[in-house]
Design an enzyme around this catalytic site. Structure first.
Site, mmCIF file in Angstrom:
data_model
loop_
_atom_site.group_PDB
_atom_site.id
_atom_site.type_symbol
_atom_site.label_atom_id
_atom_site.label_comp_id
_atom_site.label_asym_id
_atom_site.label_seq_id
_atom_site.Cartn_x
_atom_site.Cartn_y
_atom_site.Cartn_z
ATOM 1 N N ASP A 1 0.878 -1.164 0.000
ATOM 2 C CA ASP A 1 0.000 0.000 0.000
ATOM 3 C C ASP A 1 0.924 1.224 0.000
ATOM 4 O OD1 ASP A 1 -2.368 1.651 0.444
ATOM 5 O OD2 ASP A 1 -1.543 1.922 2.453
ATOM 6 N N LYS A 2 0.490 2.317 -0.614
ATOM 7 C CA LYS A 2 1.368 3.488 -0.709
ATOM 8 C C LYS A 2 1.325 4.342 0.558
ATOM 9 C CE LYS A 2 0.200 7.329 -2.833
ATOM 10 N NZ LYS A 2 0.485 8.435 -1.887
#
Length: 623
Positions: free
Chosen positions: A317-318
């Protein structure tokens, strides 16, 4: 029969880990007393170990055979125990029972886990809703809301059901569903999801999806279904148990038949007990978990490191994982007589009373970077979905998006420059001082300093990084190119991340997922290994994970991956040694050189070697 079995199982489970540890301590002491004849007793002290450590093994073997004809390692151990007692070799029986129970306790400690994530996810759903009926507002239980009902949402409240805004404007924190770091402005006609939070402003919405159909309930089902798909890894000794039992019984029977000496047959059963084999895996896992703890990882699932060693792709996930998860001012551009410093000061001053996260971020960054006292702001006004205005040092200052300044002309060159930042997923705050545009500030979620080096290290270990983010495609591409990630999936909702991981698994990939938000919980469960950011991450993400990164130092991720591979090599060496020692001891038992007591001591020595080899993992470092 069924009731008897249930009672036996209840007796075995009584006391839990505390009882097991106490029985092991007492059993170990009794064996020492028996070995050196420390105190005169009317019976052999080894019987204490046989009863406390051996009886549970025999009962579990009987229950497994009766209920499911399940032949595990405890069947062979039970045979060896009974045979040793029958020929008077009490010490050998007690020692085998003690070692097997020690291995079982270590295994139990390594595979224990907490299960609270789904319950916490359930608590995110508001229990009540403000239903508007004409001029009347009434608070009803959320489960009584029906499609078409009109619901009023106040500032700071969590939205109870999915719906469409019918009046009002606001900004919604959608991190629960999308993981987006910045709130999203919403107005009439826009959709809102249950579980998301109204930042400010009152609005009314029409319910479109309620109960089990709402977004937060779908999230709960995703977590539950993904958790059910993750199978447990069975202990190696139990996987081989059927063959071990058959070979041991055959060898013992043939030896007794040929030699006529039952003691040789019993010795074969004793040395065939997979003591070192049982210890081979859990001791290495325990040592590796201790090593991982020193590097900031809390391993919550015992076999997580075993699964991590096989990982071929790591999905990230960023927001909050590769980035810090909080917006920062990264650029100040002026197009007037004001300097960048003056523009920054005016913008921070006008935003000092703002409740919007972007306004708070500007003020926070100004105080950290500049440190000067903010000028007073008078006649402060907040304009939902547009920005703020106030009088600072006698000048009218407006700060917000392009809608707020639509009456002020913006040159093509400035629009093009700002557009470049927008394409990168940044947020642009335009600032007008007086009646003309003074410039703009750029805010963005900043990449962690260690992210690039960490991704490069993963490439060096032949593990492919994948970016799964709820951000738009442009923002995702910028982050991906900056960090060296080629495989990118943007605009991901929780079900999209789940589907992408499932697709990778169907293609034969072993997948690790790293995330921090509630929206990552289903993906963390679905992946072969889930790692949550323990510092900035939500409790629900941590509870859904197998491993938590306590201090959020993702630079340690390559060490964890290398440690898992080193652990598997250690386990393999333990297994080869224990099996080799077993076959050597069997050969000596068949020829009569080894008796039951010496055979048990050889087993004990083998177990010690396995434990010492595993302990070397505690201080292992990645080079």
């Amino acid at each position: 029969m069924q009731k008897v079995i249930e009672k036996l199982e209840a007796v075995l489970e009584w006391g839990g880990t505390t009882k097991d540890i106490l029985c092991l301590v007492l059993g170990g002491v009794s064996l020492i007393v028996s070995l050196i004849d420390l105190a005169p007793m009317p019976f052999d002290a080894a019987w204490i170990a046989i009863i406390l450590c051996g009886l549970p093994i025999i009962l579990e073997a009987i229950i497994g055979l009766v209920t499911a004809f399940d032949i595990k390692a405890d069947v062979l151990v039970s045979l060896a125990l009974v045979a040793s007692v029958c020929i008077g070799e009490d010490f050998a029986a007690g020692e085998v029972a003690f070692i097997m129970q020690l291995g079982a306790l270590l295994e139990e400690l390594t595979v224990s886990r907490a299960r609270a994530g789904i319950e916490k996810l359930v608590h995110l759903t508001p229990r009540t809703a403000r239903v508007v009926d004409g001029d009347e507002e009434k608070i009803v239980p959320a489960e009584q809301v029906r499609v078409g009902d009109r619901i009023r949402i106040l500032p700071g409240e969590t939205i109870p059901v999915d719906g469409v805004i019918r009046s009002g404007q606001t900004s919604i924190n959608q991190a629960v569903m999308t993981g987006e770091s910045l709130p999203v402005d919403k107005t009439v006609g826009d959709t809102v999801s249950s579980g998301t939070v109204n930042q400010f402003g009152v609005f009314e919405m029409e319910a479109t999806k309620v109960g089990e159909d709402s977004s937060i309930q779908r999230m709960i089902r995703l977590v539950q279904s993904a958790d059910a798909d993750k199978a447990k890894i069975v202990g190696l000794a139990d996987r081989w148990a059927t063959w071990i039992v058959v070979i041991a019984l055959t060898a013992a029977a043939l030896t007794w038949f040929i030699s006529g000496e039952i003691i040789r047959a019993v010795t074969i059963l004793v040395v065939f007990c997979p003591c070192a084999l049982v210890l081979a895996t859990p001791t290495a896992i325990m040592a590796a978990i201790g090593n991982a703890t020193k590097h900031g990882f809390l391993v919550r699932e015992g076999d997580a490191l075993e699964r991590l060693a096989k990982v071929t792709k790591i999905t990230f996930d960023k927001t909050g994982t590769l980035t810090y998860g909080t917006p920062k001012v990264i650029a100040v551009q002026t197009v007037s007589d004001f300097t960048g410093q003056e523009l920054y000061a005016y913008t921070a001053a006008v935003e000092q009373f703002s409740e919007h996260p972007l306004g708070k971020a500007i003020v926070s960054c100004y105080r950290q970077e500049v440190g000067e006292t903010l000028a007073p702001a008078e006649q402060f006004t907040m304009i939902p979905s547009q920005g703020v205005s106030a009088v600072v040092n006698g000048k009218a200052v407006n700060a917000g998006n392009w809608k707020l300044l639509q009456e002020i002309p913006i040159s093509r060159s400035l629009a093009a420059d700002a557009g470049k930042y927008l394409l990168e997923g940044c947020t642009v705050i335009y600032v007008a001082i007086g009646d003309r545009l003074a410039g703009y500030l750029v805010l963005s979620d900043t990449v962690r300093q260690e992210s690039a080096a960490m991704i490069q290290a993963l490439h060096g270990m032949e593990v492919q990084p994948v970016l799964l983010t709820g951000d738009n495609q442009n923002a995702a591409n910028v982050i991906g190119s900056r960090l060296g990630i080629q495989e990118i999936c943007a605009n991901c909702l929780p079900e999209d991340k789940l589907q992408h991981i499932g697709t990778l698994q169907q293609q034969g990939e072993s997948v690790c997922m790293i995330g921090d938000g509630i929206n990552d919980a289903p993906a963390l469960k679905k992946a072969n290994v889930g790692i949550a950011m323990g510092g900035v991450g939500s409790d629900i993400a941590v509870d859904a994970s197998d491993i938590a990164l306590v201090d959020d130092e993702i630079k340690e991720l390559p060490h964890l991956l290398a440690l898992s591979k080193k652990m598997m090599k250690t386990i393999q060496r333990n297994l080869i040694f224990s099996m080799g020692l077993n076959f050597l001891a069997i050969a000596l038992a068949i020829t009569g050189i080894l008796g039951p007591v010496v055979g048990a001591l050889v087993h004990n020595a083998g177990s010690v070697v396995v434990i010492l080899n595993s302990a070397m993992l505690l201080r292992w470092k990645r080079t």
